[in-house]
Scaffold this motif. Structure first.
Motif, PDB file in Angstrom:
ATOM      1  N   MET A   1       0.571  -1.117  -0.232  1.00  0.00           N
ATOM      2  CA  MET A   1      -0.352  -0.012  -0.158  1.00  0.00           C
ATOM      3  C   MET A   1       1.228   1.407   0.245  1.00  0.00           C
ATOM      4  O   MET A   1       2.140   1.604   0.187  1.00  0.00           O
ATOM      5  CB  MET A   1      -0.846   0.057   1.186  1.00  0.00           C
ATOM      6  N   LYS A   2       0.052   2.395  -0.420  1.00  0.00           N
ATOM      7  CA  LYS A   2       1.342   3.691  -0.746  1.00  0.00           C
ATOM      8  C   LYS A   2       0.357   4.370   0.822  1.00  0.00           C
ATOM      9  O   LYS A   2      -0.869   4.395   0.217  1.00  0.00           O
ATOM     10  CB  LYS A   2       1.183   4.459  -1.504  1.00  0.00           C
ATOM     11  N   ASP A   3       0.673   4.951   1.296  1.00  0.00           N
ATOM     12  CA  ASP A   3      -0.262   5.621   2.309  1.00  0.00           C
ATOM     13  C   ASP A   3       0.450   6.711   2.546  1.00  0.00           C
ATOM     14  O   ASP A   3       1.289   7.055   2.349  1.00  0.00           O
ATOM     15  CB  ASP A   3      -0.977   4.776   3.658  1.00  0.00           C
ATOM     16  N   ALA A   4      -0.694   8.067   2.581  1.00  0.00           N
ATOM     17  CA  ALA A   4       0.087   9.346   2.444  1.00  0.00           C
ATOM     18  C   ALA A   4      -0.407  10.092   3.827  1.00  0.00           C
ATOM     19  O   ALA A   4      -1.948   9.272   3.784  1.00  0.00           O
ATOM     20  CB  ALA A   4      -0.291   9.994   1.701  1.00  0.00           C
ATOM     21  N   TYR A   5      -0.087  11.323   4.353  1.00  0.00           N
ATOM     22  CA  TYR A   5      -0.967  11.984   5.410  1.00  0.00           C
ATOM     23  C   TYR A   5      -0.128  13.404   5.507  1.00  0.00           C
ATOM     24  O   TYR A   5       1.127  13.578   4.919  1.00  0.00           O
ATOM     25  CB  TYR A   5      -0.341  11.327   7.283  1.00  0.00           C
ATOM     26  N   SER A   6      -1.694  14.201   5.784  1.00  0.00           N
ATOM     27  CA  SER A   6      -1.083  15.836   5.343  1.00  0.00           C
ATOM     28  C   SER A   6      -1.256  15.989   6.825  1.00  0.00           C
ATOM     29  O   SER A   6      -2.546  15.808   7.347  1.00  0.00           O
ATOM     30  CB  SER A   6      -2.060  16.455   4.343  1.00  0.00           C
ATOM     31  N   PHE A   7      -0.374  17.109   6.935  1.00  0.00           N
ATOM     32  CA  PHE A   7      -0.607  17.892   8.460  1.00  0.00           C
ATOM     33  C   PHE A   7      -1.332  19.021   7.938  1.00  0.00           C
ATOM     34  O   PHE A   7      -0.075  19.609   6.890  1.00  0.00           O
ATOM     35  CB  PHE A   7       0.501  17.929   9.482  1.00  0.00           C
ATOM     36  N   HIS A   8      -2.066  20.346   8.711  1.00  0.00           N
ATOM     37  CA  HIS A   8      -2.311  21.380   8.324  1.00  0.00           C
ATOM     38  C   HIS A   8      -2.244  21.903   9.308  1.00  0.00           C
ATOM     39  O   HIS A   8      -3.533  21.805  10.605  1.00  0.00           O
ATOM     40  CB  HIS A   8      -3.098  21.598   7.357  1.00  0.00           C
ATOM     41  N   ALA A   9      -2.435  23.839   9.423  1.00  0.00           N
ATOM     42  CA  ALA A   9      -3.142  24.097   9.974  1.00  0.00           C
ATOM     43  C   ALA A   9      -4.642  25.122  10.429  1.00  0.00           C
ATOM     44  O   ALA A   9      -5.650  24.700  11.376  1.00  0.00           O
ATOM     45  CB  ALA A   9      -2.476  26.252  10.816  1.00  0.00           C
ATOM     46  N   THR A  10      -5.324  24.747   8.975  1.00  0.00           N
ATOM     47  CA  THR A  10      -6.454  24.723   9.044  1.00  0.00           C
ATOM     48  C   THR A  10      -7.467  23.798   8.018  1.00  0.00           C
ATOM     49  O   THR A  10      -6.912  23.071   7.272  1.00  0.00           O
ATOM     50  CB  THR A  10      -6.481  26.371   7.757  1.00  0.00           C
ATOM     51  N   GLU A  11      -8.617  23.805   8.063  1.00  0.00           N
ATOM     52  CA  GLU A  11      -9.371  23.499   7.474  1.00  0.00           C
ATOM     53  C   GLU A  11      -9.256  23.724   5.660  1.00  0.00           C
ATOM     54  O   GLU A  11      -9.219  22.685   5.178  1.00  0.00           O
ATOM     55  CB  GLU A  11     -10.896  23.469   7.645  1.00  0.00           C
ATOM     56  N   ALA A  12      -8.988  24.812   5.399  1.00  0.00           N
ATOM     57  CA  ALA A  12      -9.091  25.644   4.546  1.00  0.00           C
ATOM     58  C   ALA A  12      -7.498  24.947   3.349  1.00  0.00           C
ATOM     59  O   ALA A  12      -7.504  24.602   2.137  1.00  0.00           O
ATOM     60  CB  ALA A  12      -8.696  27.285   4.203  1.00  0.00           C
ATOM     61  N   SER A  13      -6.347  24.766   4.302  1.00  0.00           N
ATOM     62  CA  SER A  13      -5.140  24.686   4.198  1.00  0.00           C
ATOM     63  C   SER A  13      -5.728  22.533   3.885  1.00  0.00           C
ATOM     64  O   SER A  13      -4.731  22.162   2.517  1.00  0.00           O
ATOM     65  CB  SER A  13      -4.266  24.335   4.781  1.00  0.00           C
ATOM     66  N   LEU A  14      -6.139  21.526   4.189  1.00  0.00           N
ATOM     67  CA  LEU A  14      -6.707  20.223   4.612  1.00  0.00           C
ATOM     68  C   LEU A  14      -7.393  20.183   2.639  1.00  0.00           C
ATOM     69  O   LEU A  14      -7.286  19.500   1.942  1.00  0.00           O
ATOM     70  CB  LEU A  14      -7.045  19.709   5.250  1.00  0.00           C
ATOM     71  N   ASP A  15      -8.773  21.101   2.614  1.00  0.00           N
ATOM     72  CA  ASP A  15      -9.284  21.406   1.691  1.00  0.00           C
ATOM     73  C   ASP A  15      -8.250  21.518   0.033  1.00  0.00           C
ATOM     74  O   ASP A  15      -8.446  21.132  -0.410  1.00  0.00           O
ATOM     75  CB  ASP A  15     -10.292  22.756   1.171  1.00  0.00           C
ATOM     76  N   GLU A  16      -7.273  21.905  -0.229  1.00  0.00           N
ATOM     77  CA  GLU A  16      -6.351  22.006  -1.000  1.00  0.00           C
ATOM     78  C   GLU A  16      -5.483  21.115  -1.379  1.00  0.00           C
ATOM     79  O   GLU A  16      -5.633  20.747  -2.142  1.00  0.00           O
ATOM     80  CB  GLU A  16      -5.180  23.292  -0.834  1.00  0.00           C
ATOM     81  N   THR A  17      -4.962  20.614  -0.261  1.00  0.00           N
ATOM     82  CA  THR A  17      -4.226  19.505  -0.049  1.00  0.00           C
ATOM     83  C   THR A  17      -5.069  17.952  -0.975  1.00  0.00           C
ATOM     84  O   THR A  17      -5.087  17.638  -1.465  1.00  0.00           O
ATOM     85  CB  THR A  17      -3.775  18.597   0.386  1.00  0.00           C
ATOM     86  N   TYR A  18      -6.044  18.344   0.171  1.00  0.00           N
ATOM     87  CA  TYR A  18      -6.990  16.964  -0.630  1.00  0.00           C
ATOM     88  C   TYR A  18      -7.718  16.923  -1.742  1.00  0.00           C
ATOM     89  O   TYR A  18      -7.538  15.601  -2.623  1.00  0.00           O
ATOM     90  CB  TYR A  18      -9.008  17.672   0.387  1.00  0.00           C
TER      91      TYR A  18
END
Length: 568
Positions: free
Chosen positions: A157-174
Motif C-alpha cells: 500500500m501507498k499511504d500518505a498523511y497531511s498535516f495542516h493549520a486550517t481546514e482550508a489548507s486541508l481542502d487544498e491538499t485533499y
C-alpha cells in the motif's frame, strides 16, 4: 534479460481455488506464489510491474510536494490506545506480544505512528502544511481472504498523511490528492470512478474511493450518465419525494399468519405488493436498542445508521436480545405497542397508511397499523440502500449500478487523531491548536490485480505500456539452429540498449514459448524463425493480435509504429 535465467514458473492448469480472472492469470503467468491463505510471494515479472506502479505513484506524489518516508510495520499498542483504536479496530488487527509481554500490532495503516512522529517534531504553524507518504506492506487478518491479491492478509500500500493549520489548507491538499490519484489511475490505463464513500475504521468527515470497474468487484457503484456523480452504494443518498399511497385510516386488525416470517411471505399471504409491507428490525446502537422500520422491498443500511447516530458501534440485535425486549421472534416484530425502545423509520415509510407489520407474537401480524395512532416514530431518515433506477442526489437522472474494485481512497480526517493523541502546533497568536489531518491510500498490489482484471483475453494478460514488465519479447523458435540463435542474439544485444527486452532463449518447444508469451502479455513480440537466414522476423502486436513479417532493417520502425498506435 534472458528467459533461461529468469524465474517464471508458468502453469498450464489453473488451481481450483483461483476465483477471479486476475488471480488465475497471476498464477498461470508465474507472477505470484501462495505461501499461506491471503499471503503471496511476488515473483520477478510481478515485481517489475509493481516497481513501475510504484514509480508512477512516487512521481505524482512528489509533483504535489509529497515527501517519502518509511515507518515500521511493527507498532506498539500504546499508540493505538491513545487514539482509541486498540480495541475498536476489531479482529482484523494482527496483534502480538514480545518476550517482555509488551503488545504490538502489524500495521494495517499508520495514522497512529505518523501522528506521534509529527507531534514530536513539528511545533509551529510555520512548518505546516506537510505531506508525508510511504510505500510499504500492510497486514489485516481477513476472515476470508479471496480473489488473490484483491483481498489478502498481507498487501502493498501507498499511504500518505497531511498535516495542516486550517481546514482550508486541508481542502487544498485533499483536492491535490484527488487530482493526483486521477492522474495515476489514468496513466495505468484503468477505467475508474471516484465515488463518495464511507470512512470506515479510519474515520473522518469526508472521503472518496477510487473504484476500478470490474465484474469481480466487491463494491457496488451508483452512477449516472448525466453527470460525474458516483457513490458507493453504502453512501448513495436516497432522495425522498412524498408519494402517499392511502388517505383514510382503517381499523387496526390482528391477523393469524401461520408460518409467515418474512416480508415476502407476508405480502403473499395478504395478497399485497411487497412495497406495501413494513419490516421491523431491532438494532443495537452503542449500548441502546432501537427499532427501525423500512418497506418490504428495501434493505436497512447500517452505514447510514452509523452516520445518523454519529457512532461506529452498530450491530443487529441477536434473537436472545429481541426476546428479552419484546418476547417475540425476529419474524414477527412490529412497532404497535412498543414503548421500551425508540422507533425510527425510513423516509419512504411516511408514504404508507394502514401498515402491515408484525404483532410481536409468533404467527400473528397487524394490518391497518398507523403512525401516531398505534405507535410513535421518534424520527425519520434515509436509512436504506438506494435501488437502481431511483433518482441521483444531484438531480442528474436515475442511478445505474456497476461493480468496482477499490484501488484508492482519500480522507479528510480533521482532528480525530490529533486531538486524541495531543498533536498540536502553536498558531500565529502563540496558542496551541490540534493539527488538521488528511489521509490518502492506494492499494498497490490491488491495483496490479485491477489492471489485469481489465486488460486480458482468453490467452493471457495484455499489459498497458506504462507498466509492462518488458517492452519487447524476442523469441528464438529453435535456438539449436545456429542461424536462428545468432540472429536472435544479435537482436537482443542491439535492442536491449533501447528497450526493456525479455529474450526467450530456452530450449523449449515453440508452442510452449508462444503460450508463455501470450500469458505474460508483453506488448510487442519479435519471433526469429525459419526466415532468419534472410533477415526476416515476425513482429506481433499482443493487443490486436496482428502480425507482420519484416526485415531486420525495418524492425526498429515497426516496433515504434506499434507503440505509437497504443498512444492513439
Amino acid at each position: 534479460m534472458k528467459q533461461s535465467k529468469m524465474f517464471i514458473p508458468t502453469l498450464r492448469e489453473v488451481p481450483s481455488d483461483a476465483d477471479s480472472k486476475s488471480h488465475q492469470l497471476l498464477l498461470k503467468a508465474g507472477m505470484i506464489k501462495q505461501v499461506a491463505s491471503g499471503v503471496y510471494s511476488y515473483l520477478p515479472i510481478a515485481k517489475r510491474v509493481l516497481n513501475k506502479i510504484e514509480s508512477i505513484v512516487r512521481e505524482e506524489m512528489e509533483a504535489i510536494d509529497g515527501v517519502e518516508i518509511l515507518m515500521p510495520a511493527l507498532q506498539p499498542s500504546e499508540l493505538w490506545s491513545e487514539s482509541g483504536r486498540w480495541q475498536s479496530y476489531g479482529a482484523e488487527l494482527m496483534r502480538m506480544t514480545d518476550r517482555h509481554g509488551r503488545e504490538f500490532a502489524l500495521g494495517p495503516t499508520h495514522e497512529e505512528i505518523i501522528t506521534s512522529l509529527v507531534r514530536d517534531e513539528l511545533k509551529s504553524y510555520k512548518k505546516l502544511p506537510v505531506t508525508l507518504f510511504q510505500i510499504q506492506n500492510k497486514f489485516r487478518d481477513e476472515k476470508r481472504p479471496r480473489f488473490g491479491l484483491l483481498r489478502g492478509r498481507e498487501f502493498i500500500m501507498k499511504d500518505a498523511y497531511s498535516f495542516h493549520a486550517t481546514e482550508a489548507s486541508l481542502d487544498e491538499t485533499y483536492q491535490d490528492m484527488y487530482n493526483a490519484y486521477s492522474k495515476i489511475f489514468s496513466r495505468l490505463n484503468l477505467q475508474f470512478r471516484p465515488v463518495i464513500a464511507d470512512s470506515g475504521a479510519i474515520g473522518g468527515s469526508h472521503t472518496h474511493e477510487f473504484m476500478a470497474l470490474a465484474e469481480i468487484g466487491e463494491d457496488t457503484i451508483c452512477y449516472t450518465d448525466g453527470s460525474d456523480y458516483a457513490a458507493n452504494i453504502e453512501k448513495a443518498e436516497v432522495v425522498y419525494h412524498p408519494n402517499k399511497k392511502h388517505t383514510e385510516e382503517n381499523v387496526l386488525e390482528k391477523v393469524h399468519t401461520p408460518g409467515v416470517k418474512t416480508a415476502q411471505q407476508l405480502a403473499d399471504f395478504l395478497k399485497r405488493d411487497l412495497d406495501e409491507i413494513v419490516k421491523s428490525m431491532i438494532v443495537k446502537v452503542d449500548d441502546q436498542f432501537v427499532m427501525f422500520l423500512i418497506r418490504g422491498h428495501h434493505e436497512l443500511n447500517d452505514i447510514k445508521v452509523r452516520s445518523f447516530f454519529g457512532t461506529e458501534h452498530v450491530e443487529m440485535a441477536t434473537e436472545d436480545d429481541i426476546r428479552s425486549i419484546l418476547d417475540a421472534s425476529p419474524g414477527s416484530l412490529g412497532p404497535v405497542g412498543v414503548n421500551k425502545i425508540d422507533i425510527y423509520a425510513d423516509n419512504s415509510v411516511q408514504d404508507l397508511n394502514n401498515l402491515a407489520v408484525g404483532a410481536n407474537e409468533d404467527d400473528y401480524h397487524y394490518v391497518n397499523a398507523n403512525v401516531d395512532r398505534d405507535f410513535n416514530v421518534k424520527a425519520y431518515g434515509d436509512f436504506r440502500f438506494i435501488l437502481e433506477g431511483e433518482p441521483a442526489a444531484d438531480g442528474s437522472g436515475p442511478v445505474k449500478f456497476a461493480e468496482g474494485i477499490e484501488i484508492g481512497q482519500v480522507f479528510k480526517l480533521g482532528t480525530k487523531y490529533s486531538e486524541s493523541m495531543n498533536a498540536t502546533f502553536l498558531n500565529d497568536q502563540g496558542r496551541a491548536e490540534p493539527m488538521v489531518m488528511g489521509c490518502y491510500g492506494i492499494g498497490v498490489s490491488r491495483t496490479l490485480s485491477a489492471v489485469i482484471e481489465q486488460h486480458n483475453d482468453d490467452k493471457g494478460i495484455i499489459w498497458p505500456t506504462a507498466i509492462t514488465p518488458y517492452e519487447v519479447h524476442i523469441i528464438s523458435v529453435n535456438p539449436k539452429q545456429e542461424v536462428q540463435k545468432n540472429l536472435a542474439d544479435q537482436l537482443y544485444d542491439a535492442y536491449r540498449t533501447q528497450y526493456e527486452v525479455l529474450y526467450d532463449d530456452r530450449a523449449e518447444r515453440a508452442g510452449v514459448k508462444f503460450n508463455d508469451a501470450d500469458l505474460i502479455g508483453i506488448p510487442v513480440r519479435v519471433v526469429v524463425g525459419k526466415q532468419a537466414a534472410d533477415g526476416i522476423v515476425e513482429v506481433k502486436n499482443r493487443r490486436t493480435g496482428d502480425a507482420v513479417e519484416v526485415h531486420i532493417d525495418n524492425l526498429q520502425e515497426t516496433i515504434q509504429s506499434i507503440y505509437a498506435s497504443f498512444e492513439s
